[in-house]
Design an enzyme around this catalytic site. Sequence first.
Site, PDB file in Angstrom:
ATOM      1  CD  GLU A 248      -2.165   1.611   2.671  1.00 31.30           C
ATOM      2  OE1 GLU A 248      -2.096   2.825   2.935  1.00 31.30           O
ATOM      3  OE2 GLU A 248      -2.459   0.751   3.514  1.00 31.30           O
ATOM      4  CB  CYS A 285      -2.663   5.588   3.805  1.00 32.38           C
ATOM      5  SG  CYS A 285      -3.582   4.565   4.960  1.00 32.38           S
TER       6      CYS A 285
END
Length: 509
Positions: A248, A285
Site C-alpha cells: 500500500e 494514507c
Amino acid sequence: MTEFRSIDAATGAPSGPVLAVDGVAQVEAACAAADAAFDAYRATDRHARAAFLEAIADEILAIGDDLIVAACRESGLPRARLEGERGRTMGQLRLFAQVLRDGAWQGIRIDPAMPDRAPLPRPDLRMRMIPVGPVAVFGASNFPLAFSTAGGDTASALAAGCPVVVKGHPAHPETGALVAAAIARAVAACGLPAGVFGHLVGPSQELGAALVRDPRIAAVGFTGSRAGGLALAALAASRPVPIPVYAEMSSINPVLLMPAALQARGAALGTAFAGSLTMGAGQFCTNPGLLLAIEGEGLDAFVAAAAEAVAQAPAQVMLTAGIGAAYRDGVADLAAASGVTQLAAGAPGEATSCGAALFQTTAAAFLANPALAHEVFGASSLLVRCADEAELLTVLRGLEGQLTATLHLDEADGDLAARVLPVLERKVGRILANGWPTGVEVCHAMVHGGPYPATTDPRSTSVGSLAIERFLRPVCYQNIAPALLPPELRDDARGDGAPRLIDGVLRLA
C-alpha cells in the site's frame, strides 16, 4: 552500526533502550526458522489458530501502559489515538479468529465424479485454499500498532497459516519489541514452533532487502511510500523465483464537492474538511489531499470556512524528522507551482512539527502539471476549481489510482453522481458518501486498496477479512483416494460448519 536507539518524536533526541541491530545472519536465522515451522503451523486446526490469534490480542493488552507510553514517545501521536489503535489491533486479530472459525476462507469446492457422463466421464475434483508460505511484513511509520508488528498484514498472514517475519519500523523499535515479545509469548503458550513468528530490528534498508531476497519468503506485506514499495516489488520480481508484494503506497484520496451539497452547507463542509485534513497531522494514507468542485457560490463559502479553520490549526508533531522534511518540501513545491494559490497556512511548526496548508488551482493548471497530483504526506490539500461538469470528469479520468474517493452530495446531485460513479469505480478501492476518508473500519466488506499507485495489486485489501486471501493459493485434488485427502475435503467431513460448494450448491459440512 551494531546498535541504535529510537528518537523521541517531539524532541528529536535519542530515547528508549539501546537495541542491537540485526544483520544478514539474523535474517537467515529467522527465515530458516519460519520455513522449518511452516508445515507444522499450516497443519494446525483452524480453531487452534483462532485461539492463537486471540492469545496474541490478550498478550498485547497485558503489556499495559508501557506500550502506550513507548508508542507515544516514538511516534509523537497522542495517547487517545494510540489507545484506540491498540484496540483496533486487537480487534483485527479477533476478527481473523472469527474468520478462521467460520471456515469460508478455505474456499472448498467439490465436483464429484460423474463416471457415466457422455461423451466423457468427469473425474472427482476437489479444491481448497492453502497458505503460500512464510511472509515478510514491513512495519508502517504512521501506525506503530495497527499496521506494524501485530498489524493487519501479520494478523491475516498468521490466520492463513503462514509464519511471519516482521521487519520492524526503525521509527518505533521499542514499541515493536514490546509487541514482538507479546507474540512470542502467545506462540509459546499455544505450543507452536518458535519460527511461526520472527522480528528483525535495524534502521538500514539492506536488512529489508535481505529479507525479501531470502528464497524461503513467499510473499511480502508493506505499507509506506511509493518509492519504498516499488523498490521492494522490484527486488521480489528480480528473484530467481519471483514473489508477490502487497504494497500500500501513494494516495491523495479525492473529495468531490457536489454543487447542491455546497449550496446547502458549503461552510459546514469547509470546517469539517479541515478537521479531517489535520487529524493526526495529516499522516494518514486516507488523508483528503485533493478537493474537486465546480465553480459556484457554495464553493466560495466552503473555501472561506476551510481556510479559516486551517489557519487556526496548531502545528503538530510529525512522525519522524524525515517525514517532516519531506512534508515541508512538498508544501514549498505547491506554493511555488504555476497557477497555484495558497489559501491558508496553519501555525508554523518547529524542528519536529509542521503546520497545515491549503492551496487552490484551476482544472487547466492541474491538468498541465502532473506534479500537482503527487502525494504530500501530511496536512496539505489542493482544491481544483472546475468550470463545469465536463472539466470535472476530465480531471477525474486523468487521476492515478487511489485508496478512496468521497462524494459530498444532496438529492439534487444524484444525476451528476450517477455519471461520476463509473469513473470512480475504475480509479479507487473505496467510495464514500457524505463522510471523510480518514478512518478505516475493520470488517468484512472493507476494501483498503486500489489501482496503482495506491497499491501494487488492485485485487487485494490490507484491511478487513478479505485480506487473508493475499496469503492463500488454490490446490485442486483430482481422483485422490479419500484416505489421502485433507480431512475438510472428504465426503464424511461433517459437523464443523465449514461451508462447501458442492456441484455449485453451497452447503454446510
